[in-house]
Motif scaffolding. Structure first.
Motif, short mmCIF file in Angstrom:
data_model
loop_
_atom_site.label_atom_id
_atom_site.label_comp_id
_atom_site.label_asym_id
_atom_site.label_seq_id
_atom_site.Cartn_x
_atom_site.Cartn_y
_atom_site.Cartn_z
N CYS A 4 41.27 38.73 26.24
CA CYS A 4 41.21 37.64 27.23
C CYS A 4 40.29 38.06 28.38
N CYS A 54 42.70 38.08 31.94
CA CYS A 54 43.73 39.09 32.21
C CYS A 54 43.50 40.38 31.43
N CYS A 70 43.39 33.72 27.06
CA CYS A 70 44.66 33.55 26.37
C CYS A 70 45.36 32.30 26.89
N CYS A 128 46.35 32.20 30.58
CA CYS A 128 45.26 32.09 31.56
C CYS A 128 44.54 30.74 31.48
ZN LIG Z 1 44.79 36.08 29.77
#
Ligand SMILES: [Zn+2]
Length: 251
Positions: free
Chosen positions: A156, A159, A180, A183
């Motif tokens: 991701c 994050c 992801c 997020c």
């Molecule tokens: Zn993420």
């Protein structure tokens, strides 16, 4: 004496005066250079097919070290991108699209052996009958990756967490990568699972082993166009030309 004798791929050329041309070459030893080809046009052109897009040539270049414009001496054709007679409109469009991409991604005067070998491998795979559409996406993916512009397919971008190993990917422009679910929501575009598998195969296979995943390549096209125009801060000409030709054909 020549400043430089090197193998090169012809990227493009434009007219100069009545009988000459400026050619842009991706040289193996010196990266992208520009050179004046005197007598390249007119009733008895000097270099004939050696200066067509993506011809592989051995050239002698003359001029001052560091000059913006060199002079082309000999240009020996080592390998024509497509044998005469097999050249279709599709092939010509594909070659000009590849040449434009290589031109856009190659800074002047910086040799990049990996880019040179990539270009040769893609042209050879096209001759061998691989799908031009897949090869176009393949070349884009690698040029973006070699320039550090390809987002990882497994992490991701927001994050840093691992993305699920399978399933679709959601690109988020703000994060410059795939994000992801936590997020999201992502700006898009989304890449379906088959496009994700295709991308993964690009990064581990040579271009002559890509198979036939053309529908999966279609979703990748818009995504790559986004990455490329964000990087170059302009659109490439080739996709527009291809769309215009397709529109003409439908009339
Ligand atoms: Zn993420």
């Amino acid at each position: 004496m020549a400043l430089l004798t090197t193998e090169a791929l012809v990227l493009r050329g434009y007219k100069l005066g009545e009988t000459s041309k400026v050619v842009i070459l991706l040289t193996r030893d010196r990266g992208k250079v520009r050179a004046v080809a005197r007598g390249a046009r007119g009733v008895r052109p000097r270099y004939q097919s050696a200066l067509e897009p993506l011809s592989e040539v051995r050239v002698s270049l003359y001029g001052r070290q560091g000059a913006d414009l060199l002079r082309l001496g000999q240009a020996e054709l080592l390998h024509s991108a497509f044998r005469a007679g097999t050249r279709s409109l599709d092939a010509a469009l594909f070659l000009s699209g590849c040449a434009e991409l290589l031109d856009a991604f190659s800074p002047d005067g910086e040799a990049e052996d990996r880019v040179y070998r990539l270009a040769l491998a893609v042209v050879r795979a096209a001759e061998g009958g691989a799908s031009p559409e897949l090869l176009g996406r393949y070349l884009e993916a690698w040029l973006l990756k070699l320039n550090g512009l390809y987002p990882p397919l497994d992490r991701c971008a927001a994050c840093g967490g691992e993305l699920p190993a399978a399933g679709s990917l959601s690109y988020h422009r703000g994060a410059h990568g795939f994000v992801c679910r936590d997020c999201g929501p992502a700006s898009g575009p989304d890449l379906p699972p088959e496009s994700r598998r295709l991308l993964a195969s690009f990064f581990r296979s040579p271009p002559d082993a890509l198979g036939e995943a053309v529908p999966a390549a279609r979703a990748v096209e818009a995504f790559h166009r986004d990455l490329i125009s964000a990087h170059l801060e302009r659109d490439l000409r080739a996709p527009r030309v291809i769309r215009e030709v397709a529109r003409e054909a439908l009339r």
